[in-house]
Design a protein around this motif. Structure first.
Motif, short mmCIF file in Angstrom:
data_model
loop_
_atom_site.label_atom_id
_atom_site.label_comp_id
_atom_site.label_asym_id
_atom_site.label_seq_id
_atom_site.Cartn_x
_atom_site.Cartn_y
_atom_site.Cartn_z
N LYS A 1 44.14 115.73 8.48
CA LYS A 1 43.21 114.79 9.10
C LYS A 1 43.47 114.62 10.60
CE LYS A 1 46.06 110.81 7.77
NZ LYS A 1 46.09 109.52 7.03
N SER A 39 38.36 119.70 9.40
CA SER A 39 38.96 120.28 8.21
C SER A 39 37.88 120.75 7.23
CB SER A 39 39.88 119.27 7.53
OG SER A 39 39.17 118.10 7.13
N GLY A 40 36.78 119.98 7.12
CA GLY A 40 35.67 120.40 6.26
C GLY A 40 35.01 121.67 6.76
N GLY A 55 39.12 114.92 12.53
CA GLY A 55 39.57 114.79 11.15
C GLY A 55 38.72 115.57 10.16
N ARG A 56 38.01 114.82 9.31
CA ARG A 56 37.28 115.44 8.21
C ARG A 56 36.24 116.45 8.70
NH1 ARG A 56 35.69 118.03 4.84
NH2 ARG A 56 34.91 117.55 2.76
N ASP A 94 38.37 110.35 14.13
CA ASP A 94 37.36 110.89 13.22
C ASP A 94 36.79 112.21 13.71
OD1 ASP A 94 37.66 108.73 11.52
OD2 ASP A 94 36.05 107.56 12.46
#
Length: 456
Positions: A431, A409-410, A405-406, A402
């Motif tokens: 991710k 990328s976010g 991941g997001r 985690d």
């Protein structure tokens, strides 16, 4: 040597040389007393048509294929997690759909380490293929290298495989096998095994074995011996180098060459470059023998012919190397494209913005490792956008998927309309994915089983 000679699983011991092994006279062999061993693969993903080309390009006695790099074992380990019946190089099977009949017609034995983590499974698949295409062959395999369950290797280890020598391959061939597949053996074992079976070498034929190890080391990386990855590539036509072969003799000397009409070149330079590849000291230790690289003599014996002679051998070490692959954590990557003026200022802006985003209150955990690298591929007054652009690479790592991941990328995507002019990335951020770590361990050779499994 303890732990060196392979056992045989089957109804009986192998036959002596000349009774079902490679020593049966072959009138198609061009030179008496010479065993011609070719290579058709230097890695998993090498040129697909090489196996067919080597079988049709000229006379051979044995065709080998090396499919196992350290990274390959990690890939196969992940495959095995998804499907326990997998774990071998499936490309090899597809190559055999046509190559099996060609090999039988030409009397060529096939020896490959494509079995990876499941040599028994690959052997069964080859036997099924042989039945389907109507080619009656005896398929044997070598096992014992997989030590994953043998001891506690620590957290996260996916594969633990000892580097076996060629003794198991030799036993399979002496037992009359037409195709031999193995798991993790040394790359040179694909040559020492057939040579020992053919010439009747024992464990104490150290100089002969050492010569075969050196020849095997030259062949193992395929076209690297015929001009591929060669520093002086500009001196030769290496657009499509042919795969190498070795003409081995009973004393362990060998001539490295290639099939007539194939591309590339075999000379003292290409052979020397490959000999120095992945070697350290003058003593090149392996499970069959310790080859003295400082005794190697190379002679140019004509166009595309280099003879290796004088190699001396010493006893192998009492331990075997074990390759361990573990999941090291999770990794993600974003590459920002910076175009035009003020490249350094644009890079600082992106770094500051991403750092702020990863430290925002809504982010549960920032990655443990954050690394930036700016590659100045841009040129002043460039004629195209691409040649006016630099690449800013962000790499993050963490044990928690985690964290890479997001959140990462976010942080990258949400900058699209609020960062430097001309903002874009080379690919949409994902991710993240697991990454592997390789390390070596050593175990007593006598504790590692080495078994030749015959088809009956």
């Amino acid at each position: 040597m303890a732990g060196h000679r392979a056992g045989v699983r089957g109804p009986g011991r192998s036959r002596p040389p000349g009774e079902g092994g490679l020593s049966v006279p072959d009138t198609s062999r061009p030179t008496p007393g010479v065993l011609r061993i070719g290579n058709a693969s230097g890695f998993y993903g090498d040129r697909f048509d090489a196996l067919r080309s080597m079988l049709t390009g000229g006379p051979l006695d044995v065709l080998t294929g090396d499919y196992l790099a350290e990274l390959t074992m990690l890939i196969l380990g992940r495959d095995r997690l998804k499907n326990p019946s997998s774990g071998y190089a499936r490309t090899f099977l597809r190559q055999l759909e046509e190559g099996l009949g060609l090999a039988q017609t030409r009397g060529v034995k096939i020896v490959a380490n494509a079995g990876g983590l499941n040599p028994a499974g690959l052997a069964a698949a080859v036997s099924e293929l042989a039945e389907r295409v109507g080619v009656p062959v005896r398929v044997a395999h070598v096992e014992g290298d997989d030590l994953l369950a043998a001891r506690d290797w620590g957290e996260g280890v996916l594969t633990a495989n000892a580097y076996l020598g060629g003794a198991g391959i030799a036993e399979c061939l002496r037992g009359g096998a037409d195709v031999v597949v193995t798991g993790r053996v040394t790359d040179a074992a694909l040559v020492t095994g057939p040579a020992a079976a053919h010439f009747g070498w024992g464990d104490d034929d150290l100089d002969a074995l050492a010569g075969a190890v050196v020849a095997g080391h030259v062949l193992e990386c395929g076209t690297q011996a015929t001009g591929g990855n060669y520093s002086f590539f500009g001196e030769h036509d290496v657009r499509r180098p042919g795969f190498p072969l070795a003409e081995l003799r009973a004393d362990g000397s060998a001539t490295i060459t290639k099939h007539p009409g194939t591309g590339g070149v075999v000379d003292i330079g290409t052979v020397t470059a490959q000999l120095l590849y992945e070697t350290g000291s003058a003593r090149y230790a392996g499970p069959d023998v310790t080859a003295r690289l400082d005794t190697v003599r190379l002679t140019q014996d004509g166009p595309d012919r280099v003879t290796i002679s004088g190699v001396r051998g010493e006893a192998p070490p009492p331990t075997l190397k074990v390759g361990l692959n573990r999941i090291g954590g999770w990794r993600n990557e974003v590459v920002f494209v910076l175009t035009g003026l003020d490249i350094d200022a644009k890079a600082r802006l992106v770094k500051d913005q991403v750092a702020d985003a990863l430290a925002a209150p809504g982010v549960k955990k920032a990655p443990d490792e954050v690394r930036w690298e700016l590659a100045r591929t841009d040129r002043a007054d460039a004629g195209t956008e691409e040649t006016a652009s630099a690449l800013l690479r962000l790499v993050v790592r963490d044990s928690d998927p985690d964290a890479v991941g997001r959140a990462v990328s976010g942080a990258a995507v949400e900058l699209a309309l609020g960062s430097y002019p001309g903002f874009h990335v080379t690919a949409p951020p994902g991710k993240g994915a697991p990454y592997g770590v390789f390390e070596a361990a050593y175990v007593p050779a006598a504790e590692v089983p080495h078994t030749a499994v015959l088809p009956d």
